[in-house]
Design an enzyme around this catalytic site. Sequence first.
Site, PDB file in Angstrom:
ATOM      1  CG  HIS A 132     -54.444   9.104-101.786  1.00 19.67           C
ATOM      2  ND1 HIS A 132     -53.118   8.671-101.802  1.00 19.67           N
ATOM      3  CD2 HIS A 132     -54.310   9.566-100.345  1.00 19.67           C
ATOM      4  CE1 HIS A 132     -52.485   8.564-100.650  1.00 19.67           C
ATOM      5  NE2 HIS A 132     -53.336   9.165 -99.603  1.00 19.67           N
ATOM      6  CG  HIS A 152     -47.394  11.673 -98.711  1.00 21.95           C
ATOM      7  ND1 HIS A 152     -46.386  10.807 -97.921  1.00 21.95           N
ATOM      8  CD2 HIS A 152     -48.843  11.335 -97.981  1.00 21.95           C
ATOM      9  CE1 HIS A 152     -46.973  10.116 -97.274  1.00 21.95           C
ATOM     10  NE2 HIS A 152     -48.453  10.214 -97.386  1.00 21.95           N
TER      11      HIS A 152
END
Length: 111
Positions: free
Chosen positions: A6, A48
Amino acid sequence: MKYIAHRGLPTQALENTLESFRLAAEQGARYIECDVWLSSDGELVVVHDKTLDRTEQGTGLVSAHTALTLLERGVPTLSHVYGAIGDATLIVELKGAGTAEVLSTYFEKTP
Protein backbone atom coordinates in the site's frame (compact mmCIF):
# COMPACT_ATOMS: atom_id res chain seq x y z
CA MET A 1 -2.08 -15.49 0.68
CA LYS A 2 -1.79 -12.25 -1.30
CA TYR A 3 -0.54 -9.01 0.08
CA ILE A 4 -0.62 -5.51 -1.35
CA ALA A 5 2.16 -2.98 -0.92
CA HIS A 6 0.00 0.00 0.00
CA ARG A 7 1.61 3.22 -1.27
CA GLY A 8 4.75 1.21 -1.94
CA LEU A 9 6.86 0.37 1.09
CA PRO A 10 6.30 3.40 3.34
CA THR A 11 8.10 1.84 6.30
CA GLN A 12 11.36 2.24 4.40
CA ALA A 13 10.77 5.23 2.08
CA LEU A 14 8.35 8.14 1.85
CA GLU A 15 4.97 6.82 0.67
CA ASN A 16 4.00 7.09 -2.99
CA THR A 17 7.54 7.84 -4.18
CA LEU A 18 9.47 5.95 -6.83
CA GLU A 19 11.86 4.71 -4.15
CA SER A 20 8.96 3.33 -2.11
CA PHE A 21 7.49 1.51 -5.12
CA ARG A 22 10.87 0.14 -6.26
CA LEU A 23 11.62 -1.18 -2.78
CA ALA A 24 8.24 -2.90 -2.61
CA ALA A 25 8.83 -4.60 -5.95
CA GLU A 26 12.42 -5.56 -5.06
CA GLN A 27 11.21 -7.15 -1.84
CA GLY A 28 8.72 -9.32 -3.69
CA ALA A 29 5.41 -7.46 -3.63
CA ARG A 30 3.27 -8.83 -6.46
CA TYR A 31 0.56 -6.18 -6.01
CA ILE A 32 1.33 -2.51 -5.48
CA GLU A 33 -1.32 0.11 -4.76
CA CYS A 34 -1.12 3.80 -5.52
CA ASP A 35 -3.44 6.80 -5.54
CA VAL A 36 -3.70 9.21 -8.47
CA TRP A 37 -4.80 12.82 -8.80
CA LEU A 38 -4.64 15.16 -11.76
CA SER A 39 -1.96 17.83 -11.93
CA SER A 40 -2.80 21.29 -13.24
CA ASP A 41 -1.66 20.21 -16.72
CA GLY A 42 -3.85 17.09 -16.73
CA GLU A 43 -1.25 14.42 -15.90
CA LEU A 44 -1.98 11.52 -13.56
CA VAL A 45 0.32 11.98 -10.58
CA VAL A 46 0.79 9.58 -7.69
CA VAL A 47 0.08 11.04 -4.27
CA HIS A 48 -2.41 10.02 -1.58
CA ASP A 49 -3.88 13.31 -0.40
CA LYS A 50 -5.36 16.13 -2.45
CA THR A 51 -2.78 18.43 -0.89
CA LEU A 52 0.97 18.08 -0.42
CA ASP A 53 0.85 19.35 3.16
CA ARG A 54 1.03 16.03 5.07
CA THR A 55 4.16 14.72 3.36
CA GLU A 56 7.56 16.31 2.85
CA GLN A 57 6.71 17.14 -0.75
CA GLY A 58 5.44 20.71 -0.45
CA THR A 59 2.22 22.57 0.27
CA GLY A 60 -1.07 23.30 -1.43
CA LEU A 61 -3.39 21.41 -3.73
CA VAL A 62 -1.89 18.81 -6.04
CA SER A 63 -4.11 20.20 -8.79
CA ALA A 64 -2.45 23.61 -8.45
CA HIS A 65 0.93 22.25 -9.60
CA THR A 66 2.19 20.97 -12.96
CA ALA A 67 3.42 17.40 -13.27
CA LEU A 68 6.98 18.69 -13.72
CA THR A 69 6.81 20.79 -10.55
CA LEU A 70 5.41 17.82 -8.65
CA LEU A 71 8.08 15.50 -10.06
CA GLU A 72 10.74 17.94 -8.84
CA ARG A 73 9.18 17.61 -5.36
CA GLY A 74 9.27 13.82 -5.48
CA VAL A 75 5.71 13.17 -6.70
CA PRO A 76 5.94 10.74 -9.64
CA THR A 77 3.61 10.43 -12.58
CA LEU A 78 1.69 7.22 -13.05
CA SER A 79 3.91 6.27 -15.99
CA HIS A 80 7.03 6.61 -13.82
CA VAL A 81 5.52 4.30 -11.21
CA TYR A 82 4.35 1.80 -13.83
CA GLY A 83 7.87 1.66 -15.21
CA ALA A 84 9.43 1.20 -11.77
CA ILE A 85 7.54 -1.84 -10.48
CA GLY A 86 8.64 -4.53 -12.91
CA ASP A 87 6.21 -7.44 -13.14
CA ALA A 88 4.10 -6.45 -10.14
CA THR A 89 0.44 -5.67 -10.70
CA LEU A 90 -0.40 -2.02 -10.15
CA ILE A 91 -3.67 -1.26 -8.37
CA VAL A 92 -4.73 2.35 -8.95
CA GLU A 93 -7.09 4.23 -6.65
CA LEU A 94 -8.69 7.14 -8.49
CA LYS A 95 -8.90 10.36 -6.50
CA GLY A 96 -10.70 13.48 -7.59
CA ALA A 97 -12.80 14.49 -10.55
CA GLY A 98 -11.58 13.58 -13.99
CA THR A 99 -9.12 10.85 -13.05
CA ALA A 100 -11.27 8.03 -14.46
CA GLU A 101 -11.57 9.74 -17.84
CA VAL A 102 -7.83 10.36 -18.08
CA LEU A 103 -6.99 6.83 -16.94
CA SER A 104 -9.34 5.33 -19.53
CA THR A 105 -7.15 6.77 -22.30
CA TYR A 106 -3.87 6.53 -20.43
CA PHE A 107 -2.65 3.20 -21.74
CA GLU A 108 -3.58 4.10 -25.31
CA LYS A 109 -0.92 6.83 -25.29
CA THR A 110 1.66 5.15 -23.02
CA PRO A 111 4.50 3.43 -24.94
